[in-house]
Design an enzyme around this catalytic site. Structure first.
Site, PDB file in Angstrom:
ATOM      1  CE  LYS A   4      -3.931  -2.354   0.781  1.00 50.40           C
ATOM      2  NZ  LYS A   4      -3.548  -3.738   1.040  1.00 50.40           N
TER       3      LYS A   4
HETATM    4  C1  LIG Z   1      -4.201  -4.960   0.694  1.00 50.84           C
HETATM    5  C2  LIG Z   1      -3.363  -6.169   0.651  1.00 50.84           C
HETATM    6  C3  LIG Z   1      -3.588  -7.187  -0.293  1.00 50.84           C
HETATM    7  C4  LIG Z   1      -4.742  -7.153  -1.255  1.00 50.84           C
HETATM    8  O1  LIG Z   1      -4.655  -6.094  -2.169  1.00 50.84           O
HETATM    9  P1  LIG Z   1      -5.978  -5.609  -2.945  1.00 50.84           P
HETATM   10  O2  LIG Z   1      -5.563  -4.444  -3.746  1.00 50.84           O
HETATM   11  O3  LIG Z   1      -6.946  -5.238  -1.860  1.00 50.84           O
HETATM   12  O4  LIG Z   1      -6.448  -6.751  -3.742  1.00 50.84           O
HETATM   13  C5  LIG Z   1      -2.714  -8.270  -0.312  1.00 50.84           C
HETATM   14  N1  LIG Z   1      -1.699  -8.358   0.566  1.00 50.84           N
HETATM   15  C6  LIG Z   1      -1.460  -7.402   1.480  1.00 50.84           C
HETATM   16  C7  LIG Z   1      -0.326  -7.579   2.412  1.00 50.84           C
HETATM   17  C8  LIG Z   1      -2.267  -6.272   1.554  1.00 50.84           C
HETATM   18  O5  LIG Z   1      -2.016  -5.329   2.464  1.00 50.84           O
END
Ligand SMILES: *Cc1c(COP(=O)(O)O)cnc(C)c1O
Length: 493
Positions: free
Chosen positions: A110
């Site tokens: 993120k």
């Molecule tokens: C948010 C997240 C995901 C999933 O990503 P999306 O964009 O919601 O599909 C996978 N792994 C981790 C560690 C995350 O923080």
């Protein structure tokens, strides 16, 4: 290039307006009017460093940003907050490629978008002469919240409120959020799961009366979730970047096709891969890797999306989601951008908890294939990868690795595959430690972390070791229906 809503209210907005609004007024998601075509240009791009590539790609989408504005945003985002100059390094382990997306300040993928979004939003506010304070409203399954808090803390004229499911995030994720400093942050646990948090937040966005009150008091809502197009677009960059890395290291020749395996929850990360493909990146398959909340696996198999089931709490909590918001953007593309169809499907989802797409739409899904992993599969995978290759992965990345192995076993496809490694194993240290065959009973979170470090001979990342000396600032816990009044209290209105 402009942005339109998946639900088709004829509104056309600029990139900066789409970033400010977050969600369209009709409840739909903003999508670009077309995908820039890079097929001709790809051969000139593979030597660019991360920032220059990010500029090249984002400049095609954010057309109402000046080049200087965009460059400045990118340079402020991708600096020494990341502990790798490559920002998203690609590691070759045996015959697999792990795209490590967790080298930012909060140790999850993120960060790639959320170090940039605050600067994009700030620039957008100035550009559109917005005289209101922006309130960023965020529901988190664990990682978005912390990354958004770090990105937006102490920015003038922006406030940020984060809601996480009290019993649905890892202990470290929770500690990261509860110790958050900053003069403009509000953090609260909610009694419920991520879907409850996300639905409550979306409901606030579409509550006209509530928004009128906020506006009167000088506030305006925006979103840091991947429903915001400003979250999605920066994620396109690392698909290109990692592909070019393979080219530069002679693992593939330019224009060879590769697969990407993406651990998926809200469908934001993998959708960015689809956008990259639409722009001309040579992608064969996008492998959608789910945990036991395998709605998407079923969807790709049957064409039916059905959330009439219980949400399970798994060892990959950031993917404990049943309502994958960004799937709406994919439905928009595979229906050839037919808003009537989208409205009908979303109506069915809200009222019946499921929808089924037509065969024509399903035929357009052939880039995708879904697999899923159970918690046991995840634990075995972490153990196997560490014992065999001395490489430590987190629970989400393990879901992806397992799904890739399954895909390889079931198909004859021998294209190179890139695994998106979405978080540091230290964010989920307890489950990782247990996967390696150790007992975590009677150990507190930091003893677990130290043990993991000792056993695996890896360093504890500093954003985690430093948590130990931080004070808890946020102890709020609400029912999901209390969010509106909690926010009013926080804003003093
Ligand atoms: C948010 C997240 C995901 C999933 O990503 P999306 O964009 O919601 O599909 C996978 N792994 C981790 C560690 C995350 O923080």
């Amino acid at each position: 290039m402009y942005y339109l809503s998946t639900r088709g209210n004829k509104e056309k907005v600029t990139a900066s307006q789409a970033i400010i609004n977050g969600l369209s007024a009709d409840g739909g998601l903003y999508v670009p009017s077309k995908f820039p075509d890079l097929r001709e240009e790809i051969k000139n791009l593979y030597t660019l460093d991360y920032c220059n590539l990010a500029f090249y790609i984002l400049n095609k989408f954010l057309v109402d940003f000046s080049e200087d504005e965009l460059k400045s945003c990118i340079n402020m985002a991708y600096d020494n907050k990341f502990d790798s100059t490559e920002i998203t390094p690609l590691k070759k382990i045996n015959n697999n490629y792990f795209l490590e997306l967790y080298h930012g300040p909060t140790l999850a993928f993120k960060d790639i978008a959320l170090t940039l979004l605050p600067h994009l939003l700030n620039t957008s506010i100035k550009k559109n002469n917005i005289d209101k304070n922006i309130l960023i409203l965020t529901a988190t399954s664990g990682d978005t919240g912390k990354a958004a808090l770090e990105g937006f803390k102490n920015i003038d004229s922006i406030k940020i409120a984060v809601f996480f499911p009290e019993y649905g995030v890892s202990p470290i994720q929770k500690l990261q959020m509860k110790t958050q400093d900053g003069s403009n942050v509000f953090v609260a646990g909610i009694k419920g799961n991520f879907d409850d948090a996300q639905s409550s937040v979306k409901e606030i966005f579409s509550d006209n009366d509530y928004n009128k009150i906020l506006n009167k008091k000088g506030f305006m809502l925006s979103s840091a979730n991947s429903i915001n197009i400003g979250r999605l677009l920066p994620q396109i960059v690392y698909y290109f970047y990692s592909y070019f890395n393979l080219v530069n290291n002679k693992e593939i020749t330019l224009f060879d096709k590769v697969n990407f395996v993406v651990p998926t929850g809200n469908f934001g990360d993998i959708l960015a891969g689809y956008y990259a493909k639409e722009m001309g990146l040579p992608i064969n398959k996008l492998i959608c890797a789910s945990n036991e909340n395998n709605v998407l696996y079923d969807f790709f198999k049957t064409g039916e999306y059905n959330i009439n089931r219980d949400l399970k709490l798994t060892t990959s909590p950031s993917m404990d989601i049943l309502i994958s918001s960004n799937l709406e953007r994919l439905l928009f593309e595979i229906s050839n951008r037919d808003c009537d169809i989208i409205n009908k499907l979303m109506y069915d989802l809200n009222n019946k908890g499921y929808y089924k797409i037509s065969n024509n739409m399903k035929d357009n899904l052939d880039t995708f294939i879904g697999y899923y992993a159970t918690d046991d599969n995840v634990a075995e995978t972490i153990n196997h990868v560490f014992k065999k290759y001395n490489y430590l992965i987190d629970t989400h990345t393990a879901v992806a690795y397992y799904c890739l192995e399954k895909y390889k076993n079931k198909t004859q496809d021998r294209s190179k595959s890139i695994i998106l490694s979405t978080a540091s194993p230290y964010k989920f240290s307890k489950d990782v430690l247990v996967s390696l065959g150790y007992i975590s009973d009677n150990l507190d979170d930091f003893e677990i972390i130290n043990k993991l470090s000792l056993i695996t001979n890896t360093n504890v990342p500093s954003p985690i070791s430093s948590l130990k000396n931080k004070s808890i600032f946020h102890e709020n816990l609400y029912e999901s229906f209390e969010l509106k009044s909690a926010l009013k209290n926080y804003l003093g209105i």
